[in-house]
Design a protein around this motif. Structure first.
Motif, PDB file in Angstrom:
ATOM      1  N   ILE A 152      42.597  48.770  20.923  1.00 15.75           N
ATOM      2  CA  ILE A 152      43.096  48.664  22.300  1.00 15.75           C
ATOM      3  C   ILE A 152      42.678  47.361  22.980  1.00 15.75           C
ATOM      4  CG2 ILE A 152      43.282  51.159  22.710  1.00 15.75           C
ATOM      5  CD1 ILE A 152      40.649  50.975  24.280  1.00 15.75           C
ATOM      6  N   LEU A 153      41.732  46.626  22.409  1.00 16.21           N
ATOM      7  CA  LEU A 153      41.309  45.372  23.048  1.00 16.21           C
ATOM      8  C   LEU A 153      42.401  44.307  23.016  1.00 16.21           C
ATOM      9  CD1 LEU A 153      37.574  44.949  22.012  1.00 16.21           C
ATOM     10  CD2 LEU A 153      38.486  45.426  24.283  1.00 16.21           C
ATOM     11  N   ALA A 154      43.286  44.339  21.985  1.00 18.05           N
ATOM     12  CA  ALA A 154      44.343  43.318  21.894  1.00 18.05           C
ATOM     13  C   ALA A 154      45.278  43.382  23.107  1.00 18.05           C
ATOM     14  CB  ALA A 154      45.103  43.464  20.586  1.00 18.05           C
ATOM     15  N   PRO A 155      45.931  44.539  23.382  1.00 23.13           N
ATOM     16  CA  PRO A 155      46.795  44.578  24.572  1.00 23.13           C
ATOM     17  C   PRO A 155      46.012  44.407  25.870  1.00 23.13           C
ATOM     18  CG  PRO A 155      46.621  46.772  23.558  1.00 23.13           C
ATOM     19  CD  PRO A 155      46.016  45.787  22.603  1.00 23.13           C
ATOM     20  N   PHE A 156      44.788  44.920  25.908  1.00 18.82           N
ATOM     21  CA  PHE A 156      43.964  44.806  27.115  1.00 18.82           C
ATOM     22  C   PHE A 156      43.699  43.334  27.460  1.00 18.82           C
ATOM     23  CE2 PHE A 156      39.850  44.344  29.220  1.00 18.82           C
ATOM     24  CZ  PHE A 156      39.996  45.184  30.312  1.00 18.82           C
ATOM     25  N   LEU A 157      43.286  42.566  26.456  1.00 23.66           N
ATOM     26  CA  LEU A 157      42.934  41.155  26.703  1.00 23.66           C
ATOM     27  C   LEU A 157      44.150  40.318  27.084  1.00 23.66           C
ATOM     28  CD1 LEU A 157      40.302  40.613  23.863  1.00 23.66           C
ATOM     29  CD2 LEU A 157      39.868  40.723  26.329  1.00 23.66           C
ATOM     30  N   ILE A 158      45.300  40.599  26.434  1.00 25.71           N
ATOM     31  CA  ILE A 158      46.518  39.834  26.769  1.00 25.71           C
ATOM     32  C   ILE A 158      46.922  40.141  28.219  1.00 25.71           C
ATOM     33  CG2 ILE A 158      48.956  39.439  26.216  1.00 25.71           C
ATOM     34  CD1 ILE A 158      48.231  40.356  23.298  1.00 25.71           C
ATOM     35  N   GLY A 159      46.893  41.435  28.581  1.00 24.28           N
ATOM     36  CA  GLY A 159      47.238  41.836  29.950  1.00 24.28           C
ATOM     37  C   GLY A 159      46.303  41.195  30.964  1.00 24.28           C
ATOM     38  N   PHE A 160      45.018  41.196  30.651  1.00 27.20           N
ATOM     39  CA  PHE A 160      43.990  40.620  31.546  1.00 27.20           C
ATOM     40  C   PHE A 160      44.231  39.121  31.771  1.00 27.20           C
ATOM     41  CE2 PHE A 160      39.805  38.347  30.639  1.00 27.20           C
ATOM     42  CZ  PHE A 160      39.533  38.074  31.973  1.00 27.20           C
ATOM     43  N   ILE A 161      44.484  38.378  30.676  1.00 30.07           N
ATOM     44  CA  ILE A 161      44.684  36.921  30.788  1.00 30.07           C
ATOM     45  C   ILE A 161      45.904  36.625  31.664  1.00 30.07           C
ATOM     46  CG2 ILE A 161      45.335  34.842  29.484  1.00 30.07           C
ATOM     47  CD1 ILE A 161      43.566  36.117  27.144  1.00 30.07           C
ATOM     48  N   PHE A 162      46.996  37.365  31.426  1.00 34.95           N
ATOM     49  CA  PHE A 162      48.222  37.080  32.169  1.00 34.95           C
ATOM     50  C   PHE A 162      48.144  37.500  33.627  1.00 34.95           C
ATOM     51  CE2 PHE A 162      49.959  35.891  28.210  1.00 34.95           C
ATOM     52  CZ  PHE A 162      51.034  35.067  28.518  1.00 34.95           C
ATOM     53  N   ARG A 163      47.510  38.632  33.914  1.00 37.07           N
ATOM     54  CA  ARG A 163      47.395  39.044  35.323  1.00 37.07           C
ATOM     55  C   ARG A 163      46.560  38.023  36.092  1.00 37.07           C
ATOM     56  NH1 ARG A 163      47.390  43.698  38.726  1.00 37.07           N
ATOM     57  NH2 ARG A 163      47.342  42.831  40.812  1.00 37.07           N
ATOM     58  N   THR A 164      45.483  37.577  35.480  1.00 40.81           N
ATOM     59  CA  THR A 164      44.594  36.627  36.148  1.00 40.81           C
ATOM     60  C   THR A 164      45.294  35.287  36.377  1.00 40.81           C
ATOM     61  OG1 THR A 164      42.746  37.705  35.037  1.00 40.81           O
ATOM     62  CG2 THR A 164      42.292  35.581  36.058  1.00 40.81           C
ATOM     63  N   CYS A 165      46.048  34.840  35.380  1.00 41.25           N
ATOM     64  CA  CYS A 165      46.685  33.518  35.465  1.00 41.25           C
ATOM     65  C   CYS A 165      47.993  33.543  36.254  1.00 41.25           C
ATOM     66  CB  CYS A 165      46.964  32.970  34.070  1.00 41.25           C
ATOM     67  SG  CYS A 165      45.492  32.737  33.078  1.00 41.25           S
TER      68      CYS A 165
ATOM     69  N   VAL B 273      42.677  40.048  36.873  1.00 40.25           N
ATOM     70  CA  VAL B 273      41.960  40.046  38.147  1.00 40.25           C
ATOM     71  C   VAL B 273      43.003  39.890  39.242  1.00 40.25           C
ATOM     72  CG1 VAL B 273      40.288  38.773  39.538  1.00 40.25           C
ATOM     73  CG2 VAL B 273      39.892  39.081  37.072  1.00 40.25           C
ATOM     74  N   PHE B 274      42.929  40.764  40.243  1.00 43.33           N
ATOM     75  CA  PHE B 274      43.914  40.841  41.314  1.00 43.33           C
ATOM     76  C   PHE B 274      43.433  39.924  42.441  1.00 43.33           C
ATOM     77  CE2 PHE B 274      45.120  44.338  44.689  1.00 43.33           C
ATOM     78  CZ  PHE B 274      46.030  43.483  45.270  1.00 43.33           C
ATOM     79  N   HIS B 275      44.066  38.737  42.563  1.00 37.02           N
ATOM     80  CA  HIS B 275      43.567  37.772  43.570  1.00 37.02           C
ATOM     81  C   HIS B 275      44.726  37.014  44.221  1.00 37.02           C
ATOM     82  CE1 HIS B 275      43.820  34.124  40.872  1.00 37.02           C
ATOM     83  NE2 HIS B 275      43.859  35.082  39.984  1.00 37.02           N
ATOM     84  N   GLY B 276      44.466  35.809  44.730  1.00 35.14           N
ATOM     85  CA  GLY B 276      45.405  35.094  45.596  1.00 35.14           C
ATOM     86  C   GLY B 276      46.721  34.657  44.987  1.00 35.14           C
ATOM     87  N   ASN B 277      46.903  34.781  43.663  1.00 32.36           N
ATOM     88  CA  ASN B 277      48.217  34.407  43.110  1.00 32.36           C
ATOM     89  C   ASN B 277      49.166  35.608  43.050  1.00 32.36           C
ATOM     90  OD1 ASN B 277      47.072  35.822  41.045  1.00 32.36           O
ATOM     91  ND2 ASN B 277      47.190  34.204  39.523  1.00 32.36           N
ATOM     92  N   ASP B 278      48.757  36.710  43.655  1.00 29.78           N
ATOM     93  CA  ASP B 278      49.560  37.930  43.672  1.00 29.78           C
ATOM     94  C   ASP B 278      50.034  38.190  45.111  1.00 29.78           C
ATOM     95  OD1 ASP B 278      50.408  40.625  43.755  1.00 29.78           O
ATOM     96  OD2 ASP B 278      49.127  41.147  42.069  1.00 29.78           O
ATOM     97  N   ASP B 279      51.344  38.398  45.280  1.00 29.50           N
ATOM     98  CA  ASP B 279      51.896  38.655  46.621  1.00 29.50           C
ATOM     99  C   ASP B 279      51.180  39.805  47.319  1.00 29.50           C
ATOM    100  OD1 ASP B 279      53.725  36.785  46.018  1.00 29.50           O
ATOM    101  OD2 ASP B 279      55.409  38.139  45.700  1.00 29.50           O
TER     102      ASP B 279
ATOM    103  N   THR C 196      35.983  40.836  47.968  1.00 24.61           N
ATOM    104  CA  THR C 196      36.038  42.275  47.667  1.00 24.61           C
ATOM    105  C   THR C 196      37.134  42.646  46.672  1.00 24.61           C
ATOM    106  OG1 THR C 196      37.406  42.526  49.660  1.00 24.61           O
ATOM    107  CG2 THR C 196      35.063  42.992  49.892  1.00 24.61           C
ATOM    108  N   ILE C 197      38.384  42.306  46.991  1.00 24.10           N
ATOM    109  CA  ILE C 197      39.520  42.806  46.202  1.00 24.10           C
ATOM    110  C   ILE C 197      39.455  42.419  44.717  1.00 24.10           C
ATOM    111  CG2 ILE C 197      42.046  42.733  45.966  1.00 24.10           C
ATOM    112  CD1 ILE C 197      42.178  42.696  49.068  1.00 24.10           C
ATOM    113  N   PRO C 198      39.208  41.130  44.370  1.00 22.17           N
ATOM    114  CA  PRO C 198      39.164  40.793  42.930  1.00 22.17           C
ATOM    115  C   PRO C 198      38.072  41.563  42.180  1.00 22.17           C
ATOM    116  CG  PRO C 198      39.338  38.811  44.260  1.00 22.17           C
ATOM    117  CD  PRO C 198      39.061  39.929  45.204  1.00 22.17           C
ATOM    118  N   ILE C 199      36.900  41.721  42.812  1.00 21.65           N
ATOM    119  CA  ILE C 199      35.781  42.408  42.138  1.00 21.65           C
ATOM    120  C   ILE C 199      36.134  43.880  41.914  1.00 21.65           C
ATOM    121  CG2 ILE C 199      33.354  43.134  42.395  1.00 21.65           C
ATOM    122  CD1 ILE C 199      33.091  40.499  44.172  1.00 21.65           C
ATOM    123  N   ILE C 200      36.737  44.506  42.934  1.00 15.73           N
ATOM    124  CA  ILE C 200      37.090  45.927  42.812  1.00 15.73           C
ATOM    125  C   ILE C 200      38.183  46.113  41.750  1.00 15.73           C
ATOM    126  CG2 ILE C 200      37.982  47.945  44.058  1.00 15.73           C
ATOM    127  CD1 ILE C 200      36.577  46.785  46.581  1.00 15.73           C
ATOM    128  N   SER C 201      39.094  45.136  41.650  1.00 15.09           N
ATOM    129  CA  SER C 201      40.142  45.249  40.614  1.00 15.09           C
ATOM    130  C   SER C 201      39.528  45.182  39.212  1.00 15.09           C
ATOM    131  CB  SER C 201      41.205  44.157  40.786  1.00 15.09           C
ATOM    132  OG  SER C 201      40.747  42.907  40.326  1.00 15.09           O
TER     133      SER C 201
END
Length: 450
Positions: A343-356, A400-406, A425-430
């Motif tokens: 499960i780390l493969a899809p998790f890591l890809i999702g994490f990289i793309f959400r953050t970027c 990570v849910f931060h300023g590049n997300d509407d 707060t928000i990025p850390i909680i995400s």
């Protein structure tokens, strides 16, 4: 078909192009994904004819699977929003939790409302209730805003018919009833982590909203709202029908009832029934709106939104088609064989793309697209394996849910939260929500994929 080096280089450059186009150049994700597919194909040394054929069939297949479902889900969400049904849901849940636990009530409200309604519009819709509760209870608005936002965030990532999880379930060919059931399950601890973290954040960054919005809220009090039953039905009925179809599929016997369930539990039909229920509610509240279903009406606006989502998801599927048609499958199979990355493969890809990139939907769709050729290698080939793969894509896509997300800016501006507080707060909680989801998905994989 291209060597190992050119395929890996193509993949790296394709990812960079996607991030550059969406984040830096602010190009629409649809065109960014087309450029990404072309970049990968050229660098990986694919035959252009093969690339075009893989692109169109990947896009066509994806849209055929989920285009109608996304359109119906989006229209239902708009009807629920404009009829006041979402507000009724909020008030019903707050009656149950009481004002003392108002923040938990908001988190639970977010959990339910985000299934049919987009996070952004749901937050805008419910923030007046959050503000009023903050003033009445003297609980920090930071707690209220984050609790609501993270409740919305939980099911937005995991429970169809929200477009992200719906698209991923389609790409991975996972059973939709199972995805709804387990997605709703995983969302509960994820929502609760958001709620408990919001209590801490609220104590640290305490503020009560000013009284500038009281006038409009008082007027809203007198507005006609649908009943709780009418409000919840358009969400609960389709979910129930899809779950019944899943249960029916597990029962081997054939009878008339199961045949009917098999048809009405099909996602498109179930959502059509939900949409008709929402339309009936909307008509009862706004009988004067004769243009709702016209080319310029309410429904047309939501279909414009749905069209964009369908095209983005379709382009994601097209990129997946190109990846599948290349030598990447054999290259990655060789690289991953012997590694129990699971499960780390899809998790890591999702994490990289959400953050970027910032878009949860793009993050999940990209993760699903990239692991589709590796379903067998990663151990996700069983029906339950595909559900767990989908949940892992969503878990990674939460952070990570931060300023590049509407949605980050919708939450901050609508709740009048200081931007620096939002960033603290928000990025850390995400991240906490994402890691919680990963642990839950890992436990599910231990139970179901031994």
């Amino acid at each position: 078909m291209g060597s190992t080096v050119s395929v890996i280089l193509g993949l790296v450059l394709a990812v960079l192009v996607l991030v550059l186009f969406t984040v830096k150049l602010k190009i629409h994700p649809f065109f960014a994904l087309i450029a990404t597919s072309a970049t990968f194909a050229i660098v990986a040394g694919m035959n252009m004819q093969d690339m075009l054929s893989a692109f169109t069939s990947g896009m066509g297949g994806t849209i055929a699977d989920i285009g109608l479902v996304i359109a119906l889900g989006t229209v239902t969400g708009t009807l629920l929003e404009k009829s006041g049904a979402a507000e009724t849901m909020a008030k019903t849940i707050l009656k149950i939790t009481g004002k003392k636990h108002a923040a938990l009530g908001l988190a639970i409200t977010g959990y339910f409302v985000s299934i049919p309604v987009f996070c952004d519009s749901a937050f805008v819709l419910l923030s007046p209730i959050a503000r009023r509760l903050s003033k009445d209870t003297k609980i920090s608005m930071t707690t209220m805003a984050i609790s609501l936002a993270m409740g919305l965030h939980a099911t937005h990532m995991f429970v169809p018919p929200t477009p992200g999880p719906l698209a991923v379930a389609g790409i991975l060919n996972a059973d939709l009833g199972m995805v709804i059931l387990f997605g709703a399950l995983v969302s509960i601890p994820v929502m609760l982590v958001g709620y408990f973290a919001s209590l801490t954040a609220g104590k640290k960054y305490y503020y009560i909203p000013e009284d500038d919005s009281d006038v409009t809220e008082e007027e809203d009090e007198n507005a006609k709202l649908p009943s709780a039953l009418a409000s919840f039905m358009p969400i609960l009925v389709p979910i129930l029908l899809m779950l019944l179809k899943t249960v029916g599929d597990m029962v081997a016997s054939e009878n008339v009832l199961l045949s009917i369930l098999n048809v009405i539990g099909t996602p498109a039909v179930a959502l059509l029934i939900g949409m008709l229920l929402a339309a009936y509610t909307y008509h009862n509240i706004h009988p004067e709106d004769k243009l709702a279903w016209s080319f310029d009406g309410l429904v047309a606006d939501s279909l414009r939104t749905a069209g964009q989502i369908v095209l983005i998801v379709g382009a994601g599927g097209a990129f997946g088609g190109v990846l599948k048609a290349s030598a990447m499958q054999s290259v990655l199979t060789n690289a991953f064989s012997g590694l129990t990355i699971g499960i780390l493969a899809p998790f890591l890809i999702g994490f990289i793309f959400r953050t970027c990139v910032g878009s949860a939907t793009i993050a999940m769709v990209t993760a699903a697209t990239m692991i589709t050729p590796l379903i067998d290698v990663l151990g996700f080939s069983s029906p339950m394996g595909r559900v767990i793969a989908m949940l892992a894509c969503a878990a990674g896509g939460m952070m990570v849910f931060h300023g590049n997300d509407d949605f980050f800016w919708v939450t901050t501006t609508t709740s009048k939260m200081d931007t620096s507080v939002a960033y603290k707060t928000i990025p850390i909680i995400s991240v906490l929500q994402s890691l919680t989801a990963l642990v839950v998905v890992f436990v599910l994989s231990l139970i179901f994929l031994h």
